[in-house]
Write an enzyme that holds these catalytic residues in place. Structure first.
Site, mmCIF file in Angstrom:
data_model
loop_
_atom_site.group_PDB
_atom_site.id
_atom_site.type_symbol
_atom_site.label_atom_id
_atom_site.label_comp_id
_atom_site.label_asym_id
_atom_site.label_seq_id
_atom_site.Cartn_x
_atom_site.Cartn_y
_atom_site.Cartn_z
ATOM 1 N N SER A 18 0.837 -1.209 0.000
ATOM 2 C CA SER A 18 0.000 0.000 0.000
ATOM 3 C C SER A 18 0.874 1.262 0.000
ATOM 4 C CB SER A 18 -0.975 -0.004 1.183
ATOM 5 O OG SER A 18 -0.296 0.076 2.399
ATOM 6 N N ASN A 19 2.045 1.199 0.606
ATOM 7 C CA ASN A 19 2.951 2.362 0.529
ATOM 8 C C ASN A 19 3.515 2.513 -0.877
ATOM 9 O OD1 ASN A 19 3.416 3.862 3.167
ATOM 10 N ND2 ASN A 19 3.449 1.724 3.835
ATOM 11 N N ASN A 112 13.151 4.726 4.164
ATOM 12 C CA ASN A 112 12.279 3.669 4.689
ATOM 13 C C ASN A 112 11.088 4.333 5.362
ATOM 14 O OD1 ASN A 112 11.504 1.015 5.586
ATOM 15 N ND2 ASN A 112 12.306 1.528 7.623
ATOM 16 N N HIS A 114 8.491 3.758 8.525
ATOM 17 C CA HIS A 114 8.372 2.958 9.746
ATOM 18 C C HIS A 114 7.104 3.384 10.494
ATOM 19 C CE1 HIS A 114 9.886 0.484 13.035
ATOM 20 N NE2 HIS A 114 9.360 1.397 13.829
ATOM 21 N N GLU A 184 1.214 6.973 7.065
ATOM 22 C CA GLU A 184 2.358 6.542 6.240
ATOM 23 C C GLU A 184 2.123 6.940 4.784
ATOM 24 O OE1 GLU A 184 3.586 2.412 6.780
ATOM 25 O OE2 GLU A 184 2.566 2.388 8.692
HETATM 26 C C1 GRF Z 1 3.872 -0.569 6.806
HETATM 27 O O1 GRF Z 1 3.242 -0.446 8.047
HETATM 28 C C2 GRF Z 1 5.289 -0.054 6.910
HETATM 29 O O2 GRF Z 1 5.436 0.973 7.817
HETATM 30 C C3 GRF Z 1 6.022 -1.253 7.417
HETATM 31 O O3 GRF Z 1 5.409 -2.349 6.780
HETATM 32 C C4 GRF Z 1 4.071 -2.019 6.408
HETATM 33 C C5 GRF Z 1 3.978 -2.254 4.935
HETATM 34 O O4 GRF Z 1 2.711 -2.089 4.410
HETATM 35 N N1 GRF Z 1 7.449 -1.081 7.236
HETATM 36 P P1 GRF Z 1 2.500 -2.055 2.829
HETATM 37 O O5 GRF Z 1 3.146 -3.314 2.238
HETATM 38 O O6 GRF Z 1 3.125 -0.808 2.298
HETATM 39 O O7 GRF Z 1 1.004 -2.074 2.665
#
Ligand code: GRF
Length: 212
Positions: A18-19, A112, A114, A184
């Site tokens: 999702s990020n 990154n 977090h 995020e």
């Molecule tokens: C997110 O919470 C990020 O902060 C962590 O892993 C998760 C990844 O989510 N490092 P996605 O794969 O981006 O949905």
């Protein structure tokens, strides 16, 4: 259309992505002068790879178990990123700790995301739901999200963007995780934009955004 000065970005993923999607959307909305030239995952079949394919972004899969050591894994990944002439690397839910050989090839060029207010609730073992469990157990009233530069010290690199998220009395690790994830998605594209614009000045652990 891609901006003339667009930075070439590789995104490393391990899960839902999702990020990654937030970064893709920011680029497609022309908010970020960057082009994602590669999405690499450490396991096949993860949804992040489907997201990349949908946007016609080249993908690669690097299972660590195919390599003798973290160094060999790092070198193989590095080789591909060099071939793709990558300028910046985004870790987006990537669960592998990268070897120094990889990190040193991209000094101050790896970021990154977090799911906590670093430097709180970071470091080895602090990933995914473990972070949110630890935040709730601590009694903290605020959590948050942090986009930071990756160094050899896990979760301790200079912070590029950060924002707070309130902890609610009835939160479970899952409800808190969902609220943090939204933050995020807001700050990670902003962090990539600042990095792509070379607007981040680093002074020890502090960063300043250059006036432009
Ligand atoms: C997110 O919470 C990020 O902060 C962590 O892993 C998760 C990844 O989510 N490092 P996605 O794969 O981006 O949905």
């Amino acid at each position: 259309m891609i901006a003339i000065n667009a930075k070439r970005v590789a995104v490393l993923v391990s899960g839902g992505g999702s990020n990654l999607q937030a970064l893709i959307d920011g680029i497609e909305e022309r908010q970020i002068p960057a082009e994602i030239v590669l999405v690499a995952a450490n396991k096949p079949g993860v949804f992040a790879l489907e997201r990349a394919a949908k946007h016609k972004i080249p993908t690669a899969v690097f299972p660590p178990e195919d390599f003798y050591s973290p160094e060999e894994f790092g070198r193989a990944l590095l080789h591909l990123l060099e071939k793709k002439q990558v300028d910046l690397v985004c870790l987006a839910g990537f669960t592998i700790i990268l070897a120094p050989v990889f990190l040193q090839a991209f000094p101050n060029k790896i970021i990154n995301i977090h799911p906590s207010l670093l430097p709180a609730f970071g470091g080895r073992g602090m990933y995914g739901i473990h972070v949110h469990r630890a935040v709730l157990a601590s009694g903290a009233k605020y959590s948050g999200a942090t986009a930071h530069i990756v160094t050899t010290e896990i979760d301790k690199g200079p912070i590029v963007c950060q924002d707070v998220v309130p902890v609610k009395d009835n939160d479970t690790p899952e409800t808190l995780a969902a609220r943090v994830l939204k933050t995020e998605h807001r700050i990670y594209p902003r962090a990539l934009k600042l990095m792509a614009e070379e607007a981040v000045e680093i002074d020890g652990l502090r960063t300043r955004i250059k006036e432009y």
